[in-house]
Design a protein around this motif. Structure first.
Motif, PDB file in Angstrom:
ATOM      1  N   ASP A 260      32.122   7.245  26.608  1.00  0.00           N
ATOM      2  CA  ASP A 260      32.947   6.086  27.155  1.00  0.00           C
ATOM      3  C   ASP A 260      34.421   6.727  27.717  1.00  0.00           C
ATOM      4  O   ASP A 260      34.946   6.650  28.619  1.00  0.00           O
ATOM      5  N   ILE A 261      34.840   7.617  27.029  1.00  0.00           N
ATOM      6  CA  ILE A 261      36.131   8.135  27.295  1.00  0.00           C
ATOM      7  C   ILE A 261      36.067   9.205  28.566  1.00  0.00           C
ATOM      8  O   ILE A 261      37.021   8.964  29.103  1.00  0.00           O
ATOM      9  N   GLU A 263      33.944   8.780  30.851  1.00  0.00           N
ATOM     10  CA  GLU A 263      33.532   7.949  31.963  1.00  0.00           C
ATOM     11  C   GLU A 263      35.054   7.176  32.390  1.00  0.00           C
ATOM     12  O   GLU A 263      35.147   7.281  33.637  1.00  0.00           O
ATOM     13  N   LYS A 264      35.840   6.775  31.854  1.00  0.00           N
ATOM     14  CA  LYS A 264      36.896   6.390  31.705  1.00  0.00           C
ATOM     15  C   LYS A 264      37.953   7.416  32.357  1.00  0.00           C
ATOM     16  O   LYS A 264      38.773   6.824  33.501  1.00  0.00           O
ATOM     17  N   GLU A 267      36.757   7.731  35.988  1.00  0.00           N
ATOM     18  CA  GLU A 267      37.373   6.646  36.832  1.00  0.00           C
ATOM     19  C   GLU A 267      38.813   6.865  37.161  1.00  0.00           C
ATOM     20  O   GLU A 267      39.204   6.344  38.287  1.00  0.00           O
ATOM     21  N   LYS A 268      39.528   7.076  36.085  1.00  0.00           N
ATOM     22  CA  LYS A 268      41.123   7.058  36.441  1.00  0.00           C
ATOM     23  C   LYS A 268      41.245   8.226  37.424  1.00  0.00           C
ATOM     24  O   LYS A 268      42.166   8.110  38.247  1.00  0.00           O
ATOM     25  N   ASP A 271      40.287   6.853  40.737  1.00  0.00           N
ATOM     26  CA  ASP A 271      41.366   5.801  40.991  1.00  0.00           C
ATOM     27  C   ASP A 271      42.590   6.686  41.835  1.00  0.00           C
ATOM     28  O   ASP A 271      43.423   6.113  42.667  1.00  0.00           O
TER      29      ASP A 271
END
Length: 313
Positions: A260-261, A263-264, A267-268, A271
């Protein structure tokens, strides 16, 4: 008439015989008493090889008639004392005290009775036990103290025999008999000696009890320390085992959190990249727009390269 006279004579004869027996017994007993008072009796007994014969004689006289009976009992007590039959001698001396005795005679009886009772005390057990105690041998100290207490009680009871009729003073030395006072002092000295022995043994017992108590306390402290150490060792072992388990076995939950970390973070990054791209596009757009307006001239057909007219916003 003859029958009456014969009967009277027969009765008189019987009475005469009884009188002879009675006076003979009284006289014989009286002789023993006089011999004792004069001191001749004891000389006679010492010269006699067969002392038992005189003892039997006195016993028979005593049974026949208790005239001056204390004398007979006193003599029999002395005879048994010399034969070292102290328990039997005690019986005769105690019988003497049942009679009303002259003051000096009573003190003699009480002195002899006291000595007879003292001779029956077991001093040997006490002396042997105390000697073993002094030599640091294995001794039942509690039992030895109990034995000493018993001997002290007996001596105190024997002392009362001397002081009961003030043959020896109970609180002073003003008794009727110097011999009784001497014996009383010997008893007091022996009691004091026994009390010191008992005090010494009791002190040793108290010291041993304190040592045992200290040893028990030290053992308890050591047991507590060992118990705490074992508990700490077990806790450390459990912690180490947990750590080993964590290192040896994958944790699905931790892996999911890690994914999860990641993936985030991805994504960051996307972005941020998109934002940079948008900023670049906007910047480029603003730049082109600025260049356009910078080169724009109002009224010019071409809108460019004509700087003769004033710019209007």
């Amino acid at each position: 008439m003859k029958k009456v006279k014969f009967g009277f004579l027969a009765a008189a004869f019987v009475i005469a015989i009884l009188a002879v027996i009675v006076f003979g017994r009284v006289g014989l007993n009286h002789v023993f008493a006089k011999m004792v008072d004069s001191g001749k009796y004891y000389i006679l007994m010492e010269d006699m090889e067969d002392r038992d014969r005189y003892m039997n004689m006195e016993q028979k006289v005593l049974e026949m008639l208790p005239y001056d009976a204390y004398v007979m009992n006193y003599n029999l007590g002395n005879a048994n004392y010399k034969n070292k039959d102290y328990s039997k001698a005690q019986i005769y001396y105690e019988k003497c005290l049942e009679f009303e005795l002259p003051k000096q005679k009573e003190c003699s009886v009480r002195i002899n009775l006291t000595m007879t009772k003292i001779m029956q005390i077991d001093f040997n057990t006490v002396d042997t036990g105390y000697e073993a105690f002094k030599n640091d041998e294995e001794v039942d100290k509690e039992a030895l103290i109990k034995k000493i207490d018993g001997v002290i009680d007996q001596l105190k009871a024997d002392r009362e025999i001397l002081t009961e009729k003030n043959c020896a003073g109970a609180e002073d030395d003003n008794g009727h008999s110097k011999e009784a006072e001497t014996l009383k002092k010997d008893i007091d000295d022996k009691i004091e000696e026994l009390e010191k022995m008992k005090e010494e043994i009791q002190k040793k017992i108290d010291e041993e009890k304190q040592q045992n108590k200290d040893q028990d306390q030290n053992q308890q402290d050591q047991d507590k320390q060992n118990e705490q150490k074992n508990s700490d060792d077990k806790q450390n072992q459990d912690n180490k085992q947990d750590q080993n388990n964590n290192n040896s076995k994958p944790d699905d939950v931790d892996d999911d959190r890690e994914d999860d970390i990641k993936e985030k973070m991805k994504e960051k990054e996307q972005d941020a990249r998109q934002e940079r791209e948008d900023d670049q596009k906007q910047s480029q757009k603003n730049k082109e727009s600025q260049e356009y307006w910078d080169n724009y001239t109002y009224g010019s057909e071409g809108g460019q390269n004509d700087k003769s007219k004033e710019r209007i916003w």
